[in-house]
Write an enzyme that holds these catalytic residues in place. Structure first.
Site, PDB file in Angstrom:
ATOM      1  NE  ARG A 180      69.853  -2.340  20.836  1.00 59.01           N
ATOM      2  CZ  ARG A 180      68.849  -3.183  20.562  1.00 59.01           C
ATOM      3  NH1 ARG A 180      68.724  -4.135  19.963  1.00 59.01           N
ATOM      4  NH2 ARG A 180      67.571  -2.366  20.881  1.00 59.01           N
ATOM      5  CG  ASP A 181      66.840  -1.129  17.233  1.00 60.33           C
ATOM      6  OD1 ASP A 181      66.532  -2.337  17.123  1.00 60.33           O
ATOM      7  OD2 ASP A 181      65.646  -0.333  17.262  1.00 60.33           O
ATOM      8  CG  HIS A 191      60.607   0.829  13.753  1.00 58.85           C
ATOM      9  ND1 HIS A 191      61.311  -0.492  13.190  1.00 58.85           N
ATOM     10  CD2 HIS A 191      61.139   1.062  14.980  1.00 58.85           C
ATOM     11  CE1 HIS A 191      62.115  -0.695  14.306  1.00 58.85           C
ATOM     12  NE2 HIS A 191      62.150  -0.004  15.053  1.00 58.85           N
ATOM     13  CB  CYS A 199      60.849  -2.963   9.401  1.00 60.79           C
ATOM     14  SG  CYS A 199      59.559  -3.768  10.498  1.00 60.79           S
TER      15      CYS A 199
END
Length: 302
Positions: A15-16, A209, A240
């Protein structure tokens, strides 16, 4: 204090990780990826997002993915749900957990969803109630808890406030996310200590991250405090969006390699994850972002 003996790794790649990919990833590829990750031993896989396909076209196949995966007993398959429409879709798709999200940065909240933090959390009240009424697990995710691309530093009391709001909505688990990857270990500990005062430590997770290469160090700093849930993305999927060309999520293989070295139990097979990372990287036509994954595959193919 001693480091936790066991941690839960929440795999967010399907997903992410994939949602920022420009090229369409077909449902069958996503299904294969989720199945490989389930087979590798993850107890929580973020598999879908029931959001507007206009804003996140990559997630338009979420229902197909949820219908097509081979569900492994005991595995939590999570879906992102920004509103009641998303919740209803997630419920119909038999998601085990729904994820709501807010920001610790007022500027980020205003720029992204055009409302205050308080307003954004209030919007989730019906979703939270519906989750509880339907016996669905509820996870809250707090973005920009360590820094914001618009306002810079984020005050600790702002993080504490959002954690408390998420707690009061009835969240079973709360993620503290370094969305732009700016945190360093001491800063990480200060933010996590703030969160621990507002919510149960065993239900707090770190979502780091790797924009500046600090994610593993920040995970270790969190382990030192007793945090035992972490998010990561197979092959380091997911850039990002606020730092051009920067890496996004920390690669799962790198996290597993560190946990194995520390003697911390994860229940996940690192070799199987490296294979899954190779599979999705080959499909995307690029090398995996995971150093451990690449090293393991190179060693094996020597």
């Amino acid at each position: 204090m001693d480091l936790p003996k066991k941690v839960k790794i929440v795999e967010v790649g399907p997903r992410d990780g994939l949602q920022n990919e420009k090229e369409n990833v077909p449902a069958e590829v996503k299904i294969e990826l989720v199945n490989r990750l389930s087979a590798a031993g993850f107890v929580n896989v973020e598999a879908a997002a029931f959001v507007s396909p206009k804003w996140v076209p990559q997630m338009a196949t979420s229902r197909e993915v949820m219908d097509g995966i081979a569900r492994k007993p005991g595995v939590i398959y999570s879906a992102l749900t920004p509103n009641m429409q998303g919740f209803e879709a997630a419920l119909a798709a038999k998601a085990d957990e729904v994820v709501i999200f807010g920001s610790a940065s007022e500027a980020f909240s205003q720029r992204n969803i055009n409302c205050s933090i308080a307003e954004s959390i209030a919007r989730f009240e019906p979703v939270a109630k519906a989750a509880k009424d339907n016996g669905v697990r509820l996870r809250g995710s707090i973005s920009t808890a360590f820094g914001c691309p618009y306002q810079g530093d984020v005050p600790l009391d702002a993080v504490a406030d959002v954690v408390a709001r998420m707690r009061d909505l009835g969240c079973d688990e709360i993620d503290i996310a370094d969305t732009i990857g700016v945190a360093t270990p001491r800063h990480t500990q200060a933010v996590m200590e703030t969160a621990i005062r507002a919510f149960r430590i065993d239900a707090l997770s770190g979502h780091f991250h790797d924009t500046y290469g600090q994610a593993l160090a920040n995970i270790y700093a969190s382990l030192e405090l007793g945090i035992s849930i972490f998010h990561s993305s197979v092959a380091g999927l997911g850039g990002c969006p606020y730092a051009k060309g920067a890496t996004g999520n920390i690669a799962t293989e790198d996290v597993l390699y560190m946990m194995n070295g520390l003697g911390i139990e994860t229940g996940v097979d690192l070799d199987a994850v490296a294979e899954a990372g190779h599979y999705i990287s080959q499909f995307l036509g690029r090398k995996s972002s995971s150093r451990a994954g690449n090293a393991l595959l190179a060693k094996r193919n020597g």
